[in-house]
Structures are given as structure tokens and as C-alpha cells.
Design a protein around this motif. Sequence first.
Motif, PDB file in Angstrom:
ATOM      1  N   ARG A  43       0.865  -1.178   0.000  1.00  0.00           N
ATOM      2  CA  ARG A  43       0.000   0.000   0.000  1.00  0.00           C
ATOM      3  C   ARG A  43       0.903   1.229   0.000  1.00  0.00           C
ATOM      4  N   LEU A  44       0.846   1.993  -1.088  1.00  0.00           N
ATOM      5  CA  LEU A  44       1.746   3.123  -1.263  1.00  0.00           C
ATOM      6  C   LEU A  44       0.994   4.314  -1.828  1.00  0.00           C
ATOM      7  N   ILE A  45       1.325   5.489  -1.293  1.00  0.00           N
ATOM      8  CA  ILE A  45       0.786   6.752  -1.773  1.00  0.00           C
ATOM      9  C   ILE A  45       1.970   7.624  -2.167  1.00  0.00           C
ATOM     10  N   THR A  46       1.954   8.158  -3.369  1.00  0.00           N
ATOM     11  CA  THR A  46       3.053   9.021  -3.803  1.00  0.00           C
ATOM     12  C   THR A  46       2.538  10.000  -4.838  1.00  0.00           C
ATOM     13  N   GLY A  47       3.428  10.888  -5.279  1.00  0.00           N
ATOM     14  CA  GLY A  47       3.030  11.849  -6.287  1.00  0.00           C
ATOM     15  C   GLY A  47       4.213  12.599  -6.864  1.00  0.00           C
ATOM     16  N   LYS A  48       3.997  13.190  -8.018  1.00  0.00           N
ATOM     17  CA  LYS A  48       5.000  14.025  -8.675  1.00  0.00           C
ATOM     18  C   LYS A  48       5.188  15.314  -7.881  1.00  0.00           C
ATOM     19  N   VAL A  49       6.425  15.646  -7.577  1.00  0.00           N
ATOM     20  CA  VAL A  49       6.725  16.875  -6.857  1.00  0.00           C
ATOM     21  C   VAL A  49       6.478  18.083  -7.754  1.00  0.00           C
ATOM     22  N   THR A  67       1.504  16.923  -4.643  1.00  0.00           N
ATOM     23  CA  THR A  67       2.753  17.067  -3.887  1.00  0.00           C
ATOM     24  C   THR A  67       3.505  18.361  -4.200  1.00  0.00           C
ATOM     25  N   PRO A  68       3.009  19.514  -3.720  1.00  0.00           N
ATOM     26  CA  PRO A  68       3.873  20.698  -3.765  1.00  0.00           C
ATOM     27  C   PRO A  68       5.044  20.493  -2.800  1.00  0.00           C
ATOM     28  N   ARG A  69       6.258  20.721  -3.265  1.00  0.00           N
ATOM     29  CA  ARG A  69       7.402  20.412  -2.402  1.00  0.00           C
ATOM     30  C   ARG A  69       7.351  21.216  -1.103  1.00  0.00           C
ATOM     31  N   PHE A  70       7.314  22.511  -1.234  1.00  0.00           N
ATOM     32  CA  PHE A  70       7.050  23.414  -0.129  1.00  0.00           C
ATOM     33  C   PHE A  70       6.786  24.788  -0.732  1.00  0.00           C
ATOM     34  N   VAL A  71       6.267  25.697   0.055  1.00  0.00           N
ATOM     35  CA  VAL A  71       5.818  26.975  -0.493  1.00  0.00           C
ATOM     36  C   VAL A  71       6.889  27.680  -1.326  1.00  0.00           C
ATOM     37  N   PRO A  72       8.149  27.783  -0.860  1.00  0.00           N
ATOM     38  CA  PRO A  72       9.121  28.527  -1.667  1.00  0.00           C
ATOM     39  C   PRO A  72       9.370  27.957  -3.058  1.00  0.00           C
ATOM     40  N   ALA A 116      -9.572  19.945  -5.056  1.00  0.00           N
ATOM     41  CA  ALA A 116     -11.028  20.076  -5.011  1.00  0.00           C
ATOM     42  C   ALA A 116     -11.707  19.151  -6.017  1.00  0.00           C
ATOM     43  N   LYS A 117     -11.083  18.978  -7.173  1.00  0.00           N
ATOM     44  CA  LYS A 117     -11.651  18.123  -8.217  1.00  0.00           C
ATOM     45  C   LYS A 117     -11.563  16.651  -7.854  1.00  0.00           C
ATOM     46  N   TYR A 118     -10.505  16.278  -7.124  1.00  0.00           N
ATOM     47  CA  TYR A 118     -10.294  14.871  -6.743  1.00  0.00           C
ATOM     48  C   TYR A 118     -10.218  14.789  -5.214  1.00  0.00           C
ATOM     49  N   PRO A 119     -11.357  14.841  -4.523  1.00  0.00           N
ATOM     50  CA  PRO A 119     -11.334  14.960  -3.063  1.00  0.00           C
ATOM     51  C   PRO A 119     -10.825  13.727  -2.322  1.00  0.00           C
ATOM     52  N   ASP A 120     -10.745  12.583  -2.989  1.00  0.00           N
ATOM     53  CA  ASP A 120     -10.269  11.393  -2.288  1.00  0.00           C
ATOM     54  C   ASP A 120      -8.775  11.146  -2.466  1.00  0.00           C
ATOM     55  N   VAL A 121      -8.078  12.008  -3.222  1.00  0.00           N
ATOM     56  CA  VAL A 121      -6.621  11.872  -3.284  1.00  0.00           C
ATOM     57  C   VAL A 121      -6.022  12.536  -2.048  1.00  0.00           C
ATOM     58  N   TRP A 122      -4.761  12.257  -1.800  1.00  0.00           N
ATOM     59  CA  TRP A 122      -4.050  12.859  -0.686  1.00  0.00           C
ATOM     60  C   TRP A 122      -3.335  14.138  -1.159  1.00  0.00           C
ATOM     61  N   ILE A 123      -2.917  14.922  -0.202  1.00  0.00           N
ATOM     62  CA  ILE A 123      -2.034  16.069  -0.414  1.00  0.00           C
ATOM     63  C   ILE A 123      -0.862  15.877   0.531  1.00  0.00           C
ATOM     64  N   GLN A 124       0.344  16.155   0.071  1.00  0.00           N
ATOM     65  CA  GLN A 124       1.491  16.081   0.979  1.00  0.00           C
ATOM     66  C   GLN A 124       2.450  17.235   0.685  1.00  0.00           C
ATOM     67  N   SER A 125       3.023  17.781   1.735  1.00  0.00           N
ATOM     68  CA  SER A 125       4.029  18.812   1.585  1.00  0.00           C
ATOM     69  C   SER A 125       4.768  18.969   2.910  1.00  0.00           C
ATOM     70  N   HIS A 126       5.548  20.038   3.015  1.00  0.00           N
ATOM     71  CA  HIS A 126       6.316  20.348   4.215  1.00  0.00           C
ATOM     72  C   HIS A 126       5.847  21.692   4.761  1.00  0.00           C
ATOM     73  N   VAL A 127       5.946  21.853   6.077  1.00  0.00           N
ATOM     74  CA  VAL A 127       5.598  23.144   6.664  1.00  0.00           C
ATOM     75  C   VAL A 127       6.332  23.342   7.988  1.00  0.00           C
ATOM     76  N   ALA A 128       6.808  24.566   8.199  1.00  0.00           N
ATOM     77  CA  ALA A 128       7.347  24.994   9.498  1.00  0.00           C
ATOM     78  C   ALA A 128       8.404  24.038  10.030  1.00  0.00           C
ATOM     79  N   GLU A 129       9.320  23.637   9.139  1.00  0.00           N
ATOM     80  CA  GLU A 129      10.382  22.716   9.536  1.00  0.00           C
ATOM     81  C   GLU A 129      11.591  23.464  10.083  1.00  0.00           C
TER      82      GLU A 129
END
Length: 428
Positions: A151-157, A196-201, A216-229
Motif C-alpha cells: 500500500r503506497l501513496i506518492t506523487g510528482k513533486v 505534492t507541492p514540495r514546499f511553499v518557496p 477540489a476536483k479529486y477529493p479522495d486523493v491525498w495532499i502532501q508537503s512540508h511546513v514549518a520545519e
Amino acid sequence: MKALRASVLYFSGPAQAVLESDGLLVVGPNAQGRQVVQAVGSYAGLAPRFADVPVEHFPGRIIAPGFVDMHLHYPQLDVIGSPAEGLLPWLENYTFPHEKRFASPEYSSQVAAFFIAELLRNGVTTALAFATSHPESVHALFAEAQKNQLRLITGKVLMDQHSPDGVRDDTGQSLADTEALIQRWHGVDRLGYAITPRFVPSCSAAQLRGAGELAAKYPDVWIQSHVAENKDEIAWVRALYPEARSYLSVYEQFGLLRPRAVYAHCIHFSDEDRALMRATGAAAAVSPTSNLFLGSGFFDYVGADRAGFQYGLASDVGGGTSFSPFHTMLAAYYVGREGQTKTGVSLSPQHLWWQHTAGAARALGLAGVIGNLLPGCEADFVVLNPQATPLLARKTAQAASLDELLFALIVLGDDRVIEKTVISQAGS
């Protein structure tokens, strides 16, 4: 159906572990033909009910849920343990140069095979992973996970600015590629897609806006990123978005905070940020070995629990220093002790284990599907050897409680404890 007899560890509730010292785990196909847990409990209580089911016996072993890793980078496999002064120099000097190589399908496939094998060798049966900005890297990782039924979840950065040639993408093409990858892979077998936005900058406002529109168009997909590291990273975001209340609020502005949104680190948070995480249903991927290695700071467990937002553990390879869930749990214990409070917090062994299994599953929106061995859960599990090393054998033999046993495994365990990793199979 088949049954396995050993000590069996599972969770009856949040951070509430149960160990059947002579247990039975019964697995069999569900309506879709995938192996799931049919029953779990004491051998004496279940054996008569399943007398006709073949039993495989693992004396002296513990069967436990497979581990869930909420955040790691498969392209950073070969930059693990690279010295740097902090996050941003580490990205510039090691990570970005190496990620350029993943434009090659052959190279991506070779690394993906090693990466998936390493996850399984360490008992990780579900992972939320970053690929690179190259679609080739995503195809390779999904294909390898599918082959192993992981079971794997991934995405293009997504990274269309402030990035070097070779990893920087084009705004419009990056969003088109993301949607094509969602349509190709999301929901296939045990695979899921993460925007997968890498991070805001690294992302222009147009790219972040497009990512939010896809979410919003695909509500059952995941979102992943970095914040406040990292504090330098936070200052960079403040310069880019001076009107924003915080780093986290930038993601909110673009529609990227919701259930199934997972943000790595979440270290330098205010109470407003924590409340926003809870209100939107977003979750934190706590990455203690990475945070210690890069000197980023300490996740505030007390603040997170006070606000009540979801979190779970992550290796964050290659900023993180080990694939081993035992090393990650031990580092999380260190972080809790040091913490951001005057006295710190002593995380219980059951809580640490929960964060890397059923708690992480809940944070991913997969409670009752993975991360536990209750009936209906997919049959992902590990066979642990509490005598894997002489010192561990000596210590576990003296354990007078479940907490003492689990803590001995956390403190002294590594990949040698994982005797076998079993993935829920389809069509068997």
C-alpha cells in the motif's frame, strides 16, 4: 483462510495495546478477494471455532501490525547521512543534484526496487512517499509497489520556482502531468495519489492555486508537503507572503488543507496553526530523526494534543537517518523528553507504537483499513523476534509488563527484529 499462532499485538483503542501472549490471528479473503483479518484473540478461545483452518506456529515470536511511514523521499535514498549545516544547504548541495537523475526511467526503476525492498525489510507495509518532479519517477515507484502489493501513496513533486535546472518544472505542464498521473494510478490495487507541492518557496502562486483546484476536483486523493520545519525556511515564506498570518496559512489560502492532507514536520507552530490543523482535518507527519539530524527543532506533542489534531510518525529518509521504525520511535521519545515545554513529556511505549501503526493510519484517513489487526483490517503484519540480539533477548526476558516489553524493543530493536513482513495479498 489460514491462522497464525504466536503472541499477537493489536490496538483496542488509541494508544491502547493488547498483547495476547498465546494468540491466534486468522486471515482470509474479503468480498474483493483481498486477505483481511477474520479474527484475533487468544488461541484457547479461537482454536475450537477455527479447528479446520491450517495453523502456522511462531513460538517465541510476536505478530504485530505492519508499520505505517507517513513521510519519506524515495529519491533521497542515496543522500541519507550526508553532512550539512541545515535544511536549505542540505537540499542545495545534495538533494537537488541527486534528484536530477530521476528523469531516467531506468534509474528510477532501479532505485524504486531497492527502496521498496528496504521498506519491507524494515517492516513498513504502508508508506506516503515523495517522488521527484519527473513523472518517470512516479511511474517507477507505483509499478514497483504494485508488483509487491504494497500500500503506497506518492506523487510528482511540484516545484516551478527557486529550484535548479533539472528539477524545476513548468507550471502548466506540472499540473497536467499531475492530473494524468491521478487518472492513471489513483485507486489502482493498493495505490493512492498525493498532490505534492514540495514546499511553499518552490511553488509559484499559480502552481499552488492549480494544486488546490486539483485537490477540489479529486477529493479522495491525498495532499502532501512540508511546513514549518526550519526557521530559515519560515523566514523565506514570510518574505514571499508578507500578508499571510503564517506559513501554514499559505496552504489554506490555496485550498490545500483538508482531510487526507499530510504536512511533514509542523515544528514551529502557533496555537492558531494547531487550531487550523484540527479545523481542516489536516495531519502532521512527525519526523524525529530528520529534525534531530538537521537541527530543525522539536515537534510539540503537548501542543498537538492540546489542540487535538492528528499526527503520526515518519522516517523522512533521506533527511531522516534510518528506515527502521524502532529508530524512529526512539527518536520520537527523545524529542518528547526534550520537547518545547519546561519539563518535556514521557511518551508511553504504547503511544509511540500507536503513532507508527494505527495512529498513523488514522491520520492518513485509513483507520480500520491498515495499521491494526482487528477484524476487517487488511492482513499486513510483521513477525517480530524479541530475541533477535543477545542484549534484546536478555532485556525482553525480564519484561514485567507490556510497556516494558515494547520499550525494550523500541530502545534496542532494529531491522534484525523483523523476522518476516507479510503483505495483504489479493486473489489468494
